[in-house]
Design a protein around this motif. Structure first.
Motif, PDB file in Angstrom:
ATOM      1  N   LYS A 142      77.278  82.278  11.577  1.00  0.00           N
ATOM      2  CA  LYS A 142      78.036  83.314  12.274  1.00  0.00           C
ATOM      3  C   LYS A 142      77.134  84.002  13.300  1.00  0.00           C
ATOM      4  N   LEU A 143      77.691  84.246  14.473  1.00  0.00           N
ATOM      5  CA  LEU A 143      77.038  85.065  15.493  1.00  0.00           C
ATOM      6  C   LEU A 143      78.012  86.162  15.878  1.00  0.00           C
ATOM      7  N   MET A 144      77.623  87.403  15.642  1.00  0.00           N
ATOM      8  CA  MET A 144      78.466  88.537  15.998  1.00  0.00           C
ATOM      9  C   MET A 144      77.663  89.491  16.870  1.00  0.00           C
ATOM     10  N   ILE A 145      78.345  90.090  17.842  1.00  0.00           N
ATOM     11  CA  ILE A 145      77.716  91.071  18.720  1.00  0.00           C
ATOM     12  C   ILE A 145      78.208  92.462  18.310  1.00  0.00           C
ATOM     13  N   ALA A 146      77.289  93.411  18.279  1.00  0.00           N
ATOM     14  CA  ALA A 146      77.567  94.716  17.660  1.00  0.00           C
ATOM     15  C   ALA A 146      78.325  95.678  18.573  1.00  0.00           C
ATOM     16  N   HIS A 147      79.474  95.236  19.036  1.00  0.00           N
ATOM     17  CA  HIS A 147      80.382  96.140  19.753  1.00  0.00           C
ATOM     18  C   HIS A 147      81.252  96.852  18.722  1.00  0.00           C
ATOM     19  N   ASN A 148      81.259  98.167  18.762  1.00  0.00           N
ATOM     20  CA  ASN A 148      82.000  98.913  17.735  1.00  0.00           C
ATOM     21  C   ASN A 148      83.340  99.464  18.206  1.00  0.00           C
ATOM     22  N   GLN A 149      83.627  99.397  19.515  1.00  0.00           N
ATOM     23  CA  GLN A 149      84.816 100.099  20.010  1.00  0.00           C
ATOM     24  C   GLN A 149      86.125  99.493  19.505  1.00  0.00           C
ATOM     25  N   ARG A 150      86.119  98.208  19.190  1.00  0.00           N
ATOM     26  CA  ARG A 150      87.351  97.593  18.685  1.00  0.00           C
ATOM     27  C   ARG A 150      87.708  98.091  17.286  1.00  0.00           C
ATOM     28  N   PHE A 151      86.736  98.649  16.578  1.00  0.00           N
ATOM     29  CA  PHE A 151      86.977  99.106  15.206  1.00  0.00           C
ATOM     30  C   PHE A 151      87.372 100.582  15.132  1.00  0.00           C
ATOM     31  N   HIS A 190      82.330  94.431   8.752  1.00  0.00           N
ATOM     32  CA  HIS A 190      83.058  93.282   9.293  1.00  0.00           C
ATOM     33  C   HIS A 190      82.161  92.052   9.326  1.00  0.00           C
ATOM     34  N   PHE A 191      80.914  92.227   9.740  1.00  0.00           N
ATOM     35  CA  PHE A 191      79.955  91.128   9.775  1.00  0.00           C
ATOM     36  C   PHE A 191      79.747  90.552   8.380  1.00  0.00           C
ATOM     37  N   VAL A 192      79.540  91.414   7.417  1.00  0.00           N
ATOM     38  CA  VAL A 192      79.329  90.975   6.032  1.00  0.00           C
ATOM     39  C   VAL A 192      80.556  90.233   5.515  1.00  0.00           C
ATOM     40  N   ASP A 193      81.728  90.781   5.749  1.00  0.00           N
ATOM     41  CA  ASP A 193      82.954  90.133   5.266  1.00  0.00           C
ATOM     42  C   ASP A 193      83.184  88.775   5.932  1.00  0.00           C
ATOM     43  N   SER A 194      82.814  88.648   7.203  1.00  0.00           N
ATOM     44  CA  SER A 194      82.998  87.368   7.895  1.00  0.00           C
ATOM     45  C   SER A 194      82.131  86.284   7.267  1.00  0.00           C
ATOM     46  N   ILE A 195      80.966  86.675   6.761  1.00  0.00           N
ATOM     47  CA  ILE A 195      80.084  85.707   6.092  1.00  0.00           C
ATOM     48  C   ILE A 195      80.654  85.342   4.726  1.00  0.00           C
ATOM     49  N   ILE A 196      80.996  86.352   3.944  1.00  0.00           N
ATOM     50  CA  ILE A 196      81.470  86.120   2.575  1.00  0.00           C
ATOM     51  C   ILE A 196      82.788  85.349   2.563  1.00  0.00           C
ATOM     52  N   GLN A 197      83.684  85.699   3.477  1.00  0.00           N
ATOM     53  CA  GLN A 197      85.001  85.071   3.507  1.00  0.00           C
ATOM     54  C   GLN A 197      85.056  83.846   4.435  1.00  0.00           C
ATOM     55  N   ASN A 198      83.951  83.568   5.103  1.00  0.00           N
ATOM     56  CA  ASN A 198      83.862  82.452   6.040  1.00  0.00           C
ATOM     57  C   ASN A 198      84.962  82.514   7.098  1.00  0.00           C
ATOM     58  N   THR A 199      85.052  83.682   7.743  1.00  0.00           N
ATOM     59  CA  THR A 199      86.006  83.894   8.829  1.00  0.00           C
ATOM     60  C   THR A 199      85.239  84.169  10.118  1.00  0.00           C
ATOM     61  N   GLU A 200      85.903  83.988  11.227  1.00  0.00           N
ATOM     62  CA  GLU A 200      85.254  84.210  12.520  1.00  0.00           C
ATOM     63  C   GLU A 200      85.174  85.704  12.814  1.00  0.00           C
ATOM     64  N   PRO A 201      84.002  86.226  13.188  1.00  0.00           N
ATOM     65  CA  PRO A 201      83.894  87.647  13.530  1.00  0.00           C
ATOM     66  C   PRO A 201      84.791  87.996  14.722  1.00  0.00           C
ATOM     67  N   LEU A 202      85.298  89.215  14.718  1.00  0.00           N
ATOM     68  CA  LEU A 202      86.172  89.661  15.809  1.00  0.00           C
ATOM     69  C   LEU A 202      85.445  89.609  17.149  1.00  0.00           C
ATOM     70  N   ILE A 203      84.173  89.999  17.170  1.00  0.00           N
ATOM     71  CA  ILE A 203      83.379  89.916  18.392  1.00  0.00           C
ATOM     72  C   ILE A 203      82.320  88.846  18.177  1.00  0.00           C
ATOM     73  N   ASN A 204      82.723  87.598  18.336  1.00  0.00           N
ATOM     74  CA  ASN A 204      81.794  86.485  18.173  1.00  0.00           C
ATOM     75  C   ASN A 204      81.003  86.283  19.467  1.00  0.00           C
ATOM     76  N   GLY A 205      80.248  85.211  19.533  1.00  0.00           N
ATOM     77  CA  GLY A 205      79.436  84.981  20.711  1.00  0.00           C
ATOM     78  C   GLY A 205      80.237  84.842  21.987  1.00  0.00           C
ATOM     79  N   GLU A 206      81.353  84.142  21.925  1.00  0.00           N
ATOM     80  CA  GLU A 206      82.188  83.959  23.114  1.00  0.00           C
ATOM     81  C   GLU A 206      82.727  85.298  23.617  1.00  0.00           C
ATOM     82  N   GLU A 207      83.167  86.138  22.687  1.00  0.00           N
ATOM     83  CA  GLU A 207      83.676  87.449  23.078  1.00  0.00           C
ATOM     84  C   GLU A 207      82.563  88.310  23.676  1.00  0.00           C
ATOM     85  N   GLY A 208      81.401  88.261  23.047  1.00  0.00           N
ATOM     86  CA  GLY A 208      80.267  89.018  23.557  1.00  0.00           C
ATOM     87  C   GLY A 208      79.874  88.574  24.957  1.00  0.00           C
ATOM     88  N   LYS A 209      79.929  87.273  25.188  1.00  0.00           N
ATOM     89  CA  LYS A 209      79.575  86.733  26.499  1.00  0.00           C
ATOM     90  C   LYS A 209      80.564  87.193  27.573  1.00  0.00           C
TER      91      LYS A 209
END
Length: 344
Positions: A118-127, A300-319
């Motif tokens: 998982k690659l997540m970027i720490a943007h918090n405004q969506r939360f 959210h980052f922790v849950d994406s790892i445990i549940q094997n889901t894509e982070p809301l702000i993944n690398g593509e979104e961060g880019k």
């Protein structure tokens, strides 16, 4: 499944006030390692969180059973350290802006894909609660056609918050590359993409006029246009000396949304028929004393790892959010409107 083993690389203010606090509050993880080139900082955080201290991040990455890391470093190190961590088999939460170029961002994304991490970027405004409610209202057609917006993020500057004050890397162009736009503006480009869709055109004035002895940008005003034809302004500043402003206003056919624009109501909906609905949803996170709340980024980052889901702000979104800011810099330098390729 046991607790995730977490390492934090960089023990400055963002790690101390966000990442470490929120990891410590999450019952699904254990902080086992911290790293900083200033050994005293690493040792202090290691004592506080019962972790092992490192001054060399590569030694931290060699720990057995390390599951994930946070990259809390100067901007120019984000890509290098994130890629090394991904190649070491760690999931990565990287601070914003994710990189200092599109090419670096692409390399980070490829490393995550290659290693199945998982690659997540720490943007918090969506939360933020008001932003999530606003998206719900927009998506439900409550505003009708969206016409325009204005969004701003400003405060007195990093010297009021960074662990190194005025000597911070934030003011060193080689280490930061992007100033207020990368520190604050990229949060707003991510928010507006989340609320209104992809930004396709950008023009901007980007200046250094508030801080002395630096060439890093400290004031920027951007004009942006979305794929749906919505136009608006995005402002980022380190010159709001009387306090922060993290507000957004969205103007629609049927109503106007005011987000984080009132000290009591985090969302105000002003309808065209004169009706007003006030939402008291809890305030947005701030750096002011007593203003820290859970950003939900860590959870959210922790849950994406445990549940094997894509982070809301993944690398593509961060880019994509980074590319808006890079376009603003290019526009200011060339005095042209910059077109964004939103297909990739």
């Amino acid at each position: 499944m046991g607790k995730l083993k977490i390492g934090v690389i960089g023990c400055g203010s963002i790690a101390r006030r966000r990442h470490l606090l929120e990891y410590a509050a999450n019952t699904k993880v254990e902080i086992i390692a911290v790293c900083d080139i200033v050994s005293e900082r690493a040792e202090e955080m290691a004592i506080n969180y019962n972790a092992k201290a490192f001054v060399d991040y590569k030694e931290l990455l060699a720990i057995d059973d390390l599951d994930a890391i946070s990259v809390c470093l100067p901007n120019y190190l984000h890509a290098t350290v994130s890629i090394d961590a991904l190649n070491a088999g760690c999931h990565v939460l990287c601070e914003k802006p994710m990189a200092i170029s599109k090419e670096e961002a692409d390399s980070m994304i490829k490393a995550a894909e290659k290693n199945d991490r998982k690659l997540m970027i720490a943007h918090n405004q969506r939360f933020v609660s008001s932003h999530q409610k606003a998206k719900q209202l927009i998506d439900n057609g409550e505003l009708g056609k969206i016409y325009s917006f204005r969004t701003t993020f400003g405060h007195p500057g990093p010297e009021k918050w960074s662990i190194d004050g005025r000597e911070s890397w934030f003011f060193n162009k080689e280490k930061a590359f992007i100033g207020a736009l990368g520190d604050l503006g990229v949060h707003k480009s991510d928010l507006m993409r989340y609320l209104l869709g992809e930004i396709t055109e950008v023009s901007a004035f980007v200046e250094t006029n508030a801080k002395e002895n630096t060439t890093i940008d400290d004031n920027a005003v951007c004009i942006a246009k979305t794929a749906d034809g919505v136009i608006g302004t995005l402002t980022a500043s380190w010159s709001y000396v009387a306090g922060g402003d993290n507000s957004t206003v969205i103007y629609g056919e049927k109503a106007t949304l005011r987000l984080e624009d009132d000290p009591v109501y985090s969302l105000i909906v002003q309808y065209g028929n004169g009706e007003t609905v006030n939402y008291e949803l809890g305030q947005i996170q701030t750096n002011e004393a007593g203003g820290q709340t859970n950003t939900h980024v860590i959870d959210h980052f922790v849950d994406s790892i445990i549940q094997n889901t894509e982070p809301l702000i993944n690398g593509e979104e961060g880019k994509k959010s980074l590319e808006v800011i890079l376009a603003a810099l290019e526009s200011s330098a060339t005095k042209k409107i910059i077109q964004l390729n939103t297909e990739k």
